[in-house]
Motif scaffolding. Structure first.
Motif, short mmCIF file in Angstrom:
data_model
loop_
_atom_site.label_atom_id
_atom_site.label_comp_id
_atom_site.label_asym_id
_atom_site.label_seq_id
_atom_site.Cartn_x
_atom_site.Cartn_y
_atom_site.Cartn_z
N TYR A 102 0.84 -1.19 0.00
CA TYR A 102 0.00 0.00 0.00
C TYR A 102 0.89 1.25 0.00
N GLU A 103 0.73 2.09 -0.98
CA GLU A 103 1.37 3.40 -0.92
C GLU A 103 0.53 4.31 -0.03
N GLY A 127 7.18 -1.62 7.36
CA GLY A 127 7.44 -0.34 6.73
C GLY A 127 6.70 0.84 7.30
N SER A 128 5.38 0.76 7.38
CA SER A 128 4.56 1.87 7.86
C SER A 128 3.38 1.34 8.66
N ARG A 215 4.87 3.99 2.59
CA ARG A 215 4.62 2.70 1.95
C ARG A 215 4.57 1.60 3.00
N ARG A 216 3.51 0.81 2.96
CA ARG A 216 3.34 -0.29 3.90
C ARG A 216 3.23 -1.60 3.13
N VAL A 217 3.90 -2.62 3.64
CA VAL A 217 3.77 -3.98 3.11
C VAL A 217 3.18 -4.86 4.20
N SER A 218 2.13 -5.57 3.87
CA SER A 218 1.51 -6.48 4.84
C SER A 218 1.66 -7.92 4.38
N LEU A 219 1.94 -8.79 5.33
CA LEU A 219 1.96 -10.23 5.08
C LEU A 219 0.71 -10.81 5.72
#
Length: 238
Positions: A102-103, A127-128, A215-219
């Motif tokens: 997600y930006e 990240g965020s 910017r967020r990265v989710s697992l």
């Protein structure tokens, strides 16, 4: 399950409907860096671009007839195994991961994950931060016209938010998985208010703080109960 309940009880979010567990700093900063390097080290063809985010799919494509199971790469399997030890999947090991990017300003419409998955979802944030919002279920007549009702019905049905900080793990279980909708509003900053149900478990924050998204990265790590072998689904060559 009793042992896992004892281990998780201090992470239970009591101000949210049952049941949400929030574990801050589930991974270290070094692990976060490692995972981000793995995410961005895959071939570009592994990414699927959507209108409001892009994603990677690992483990197979969930399908009502059964997911053709693919082995998770070790960098994801390590954390699937760790989460399995919490026993929220009742002895099962997660076998499916969605990596979402997600930006700032991007999000996802309120939704439920549905019956293809075991009714628990676990998410590691990288990240965020973001705010994961929960909503009361919609009446059937509104759900049929969900796109038309989105601007009004969802806002009216807002229940609470869970602040997902970098390196945290959130577990969404029971009715919070099966019944209530969850989503992420598309905005570039969030304000800490009384609506944040897990605020007491978040470090370094006070009421009224404004948090800029990056910017967020989710697992998103789940278990798909129904799996099949490729040769059973597609047949074998003769």
């Amino acid at each position: 399950m009793a042992g896992s309940e004892c281990a998780l009880v201090r992470h239970f979010v009591s101000k949210a409907p049952a049941a949400v567990y929030y574990i801050p700093e589930f991974i270290t900063p070094q692990e976060e860096t490692y995972l981000l390097n793995q995410v961005y080290g895959v071939p570009q063809t592994k990414w699927t671009q959507l209108s409001n985010r892009r994603l990677q799919n690992w483990g197979g494509l969930p399908h009502p007839k059964g997911m053709v199971l693919e082995d998770l790469p070790q960098w994801l399997k390590t954390y699937a195994d760790q989460i399995a030890k919490l026993e929220v999947f009742e002895g099962k090991v997660p076998n499916h991961v969605l990596v979402n990017e997600y930006e700032a300003g991007q999000g996802i419409m309120p939704h439920v994950d549905g019956p293809l998955y075991f009714p628990v979802v676990s998410t590691i944030s990288l990240g965020s931060h973001t705010l994961l919002d929960f909503y009361a279920p919609m009446p059937i007549e509104d759900a049929v016209h969900v796109s038309q009702a989105a601007s009004t019905s969802f806002e009216d049905r807002f229940m609470c938010s869970i602040l997902l900080q970098p390196r945290s793990l959130v577990l969404v279980c029971e009715d919070m998985y099966k019944v209530y909708l969850h989503g992420i509003v598309e905005r570039k900053a969030d304000t800490v208010t009384h609506d944040v149900a897990n605020l007491e478990k978040c470090q370094g924050l006070t009421m009224g703080d404004c948090l800029d998204r990056a910017r967020r990265v989710s697992l998103t790590i789940r278990h798909v109960p129904k799996t099949v072998k490729a040769k059973l689904l597609f047949g074998t060559k003769r």
